[in-house]
Design an enzyme around this catalytic site. Structure first.
Site, PDB file in Angstrom:
ATOM      1  N   CYS A  92      67.094  45.950  40.929  1.00 32.77           N
ATOM      2  CA  CYS A  92      66.039  46.927  40.658  1.00 32.77           C
ATOM      3  C   CYS A  92      66.623  48.059  39.818  1.00 32.77           C
ATOM      4  CB  CYS A  92      65.485  47.481  41.965  1.00 32.77           C
ATOM      5  SG  CYS A  92      64.206  48.744  41.759  1.00 32.77           S
ATOM      6  N   HIS A 134      57.439  42.012  42.802  1.00 34.51           N
ATOM      7  CA  HIS A 134      58.430  43.090  42.858  1.00 34.51           C
ATOM      8  C   HIS A 134      57.806  44.405  42.391  1.00 34.51           C
ATOM      9  CE1 HIS A 134      62.668  44.706  42.185  1.00 34.51           C
ATOM     10  NE2 HIS A 134      61.919  45.559  41.493  1.00 34.51           N
ATOM     11  N   GLU A 135      57.162  44.363  41.228  1.00 33.62           N
ATOM     12  CA  GLU A 135      56.583  45.591  40.677  1.00 33.62           C
ATOM     13  C   GLU A 135      55.387  46.064  41.501  1.00 33.62           C
ATOM     14  OE1 GLU A 135      58.359  47.057  38.654  1.00 33.62           O
ATOM     15  OE2 GLU A 135      59.600  45.382  37.955  1.00 33.62           O
ATOM     16  N   HIS A 138      56.513  48.113  44.325  1.00 36.34           N
ATOM     17  CA  HIS A 138      56.808  49.496  43.937  1.00 36.34           C
ATOM     18  C   HIS A 138      55.568  50.377  44.054  1.00 36.34           C
ATOM     19  CE1 HIS A 138      60.938  49.795  42.670  1.00 36.34           C
ATOM     20  NE2 HIS A 138      60.858  48.743  41.873  1.00 36.34           N
TER      21      HIS A 138
END
Length: 215
Positions: A92, A134-135, A138
């Site tokens: 990351c 993953h994003e 966030h």
């Protein structure tokens, strides 16, 4: 000035709010985010990784600025369906030099708006599926460290502490505001629902000529 922030910057734990407008300021911000992502040799970057508490992220799985046709922007994304599970190593940009295996759905169905305001829905798998998850994490304030199992969390704890110490030092040096001021700024941006005109500095507004990077 727009920059990639590292743990434990408060934006990384801020549950992002829907983006309500796509305008020239937003498009400039997206362009600058791609430049920052390429400079960091990344393949994806979420808005709150540059301290913007808004629900959008960018991807280019090639990590190559010479392939702009591979650039994707996901605005107000939703993961509608998940299938199967696979475990692979992830890193990351907000946790530099920290890596660990993360379980993700192998296939997903995602729906989002693109940079032109068009709604797009697709079934994806492989690296694209993992990058989107993953994003999207966030945007909910979730980091890969939250998804590590206990042994990986223990093995990476020293590195995580090192990243934290470096960020706190940058605050004492005045590079970043204290947490209270950052939280106030995040709340103002979230309430606005778009990119405020003062987000980008004059330097950010100037086009750069990035060099190709390896993934």
């Amino acid at each position: 000035m727009l920059r990639i922030v590292t743990f434990p910057h408060p934006a990384l734990r801020y549950k992002s709010q829907p983006l309500r407008r796509i305008d020239d300021e937003f498009r400039l911000t997206v362009r600058r985010m791609f430049e920052l992502m390429y400079e960091a040799k990344g393949i994806g970057l979420a808005a709150n990784q540059v301290a913007l508490p808004l629900r959008f992220f960018i991807l280019n799985l090639t990590a190559d600025p010479e392939q702009p046709e591979q650039e994707q922007v996901f605005i107000n994304p939703e993961i509608l369906k998940r299938e199967s599970v696979v475990e692979e190593e992830e890193g990351c940009l907000s946790l530099p030099a920290l890596y660990g295996k993360v379980r993700r759905s192998k296939k997903i169905r995602v729906r989002a708006f693109d940079l032109h305001g068009r709604q797009v829905e697709a079934d994806v798998d492989g690296l694209l599926s993992r990058a989107i998850q993953h994003e999207n994490d966030h945007l909910d304030g979730t980091l890969i460290t939250d998804r590590f199992d206990a042994p990986v969390r223990a093995a990476t704890s020293a590195k995580l502490r090192e990243i934290e110490v470096a960020f706190r030092k940058s605050q004492t040096e005045g590079i970043f505001d204290d947490d209270t001021a950052i939280q106030a700024r995040l709340a103002a941006l979230a309430q606005h629902g778009g990119i405020l005109p003062d987000v980008l500095s004059e330097a950010d507004r100037q086009p750069s000529t990035p060099t190709p990077q390896n993934a």
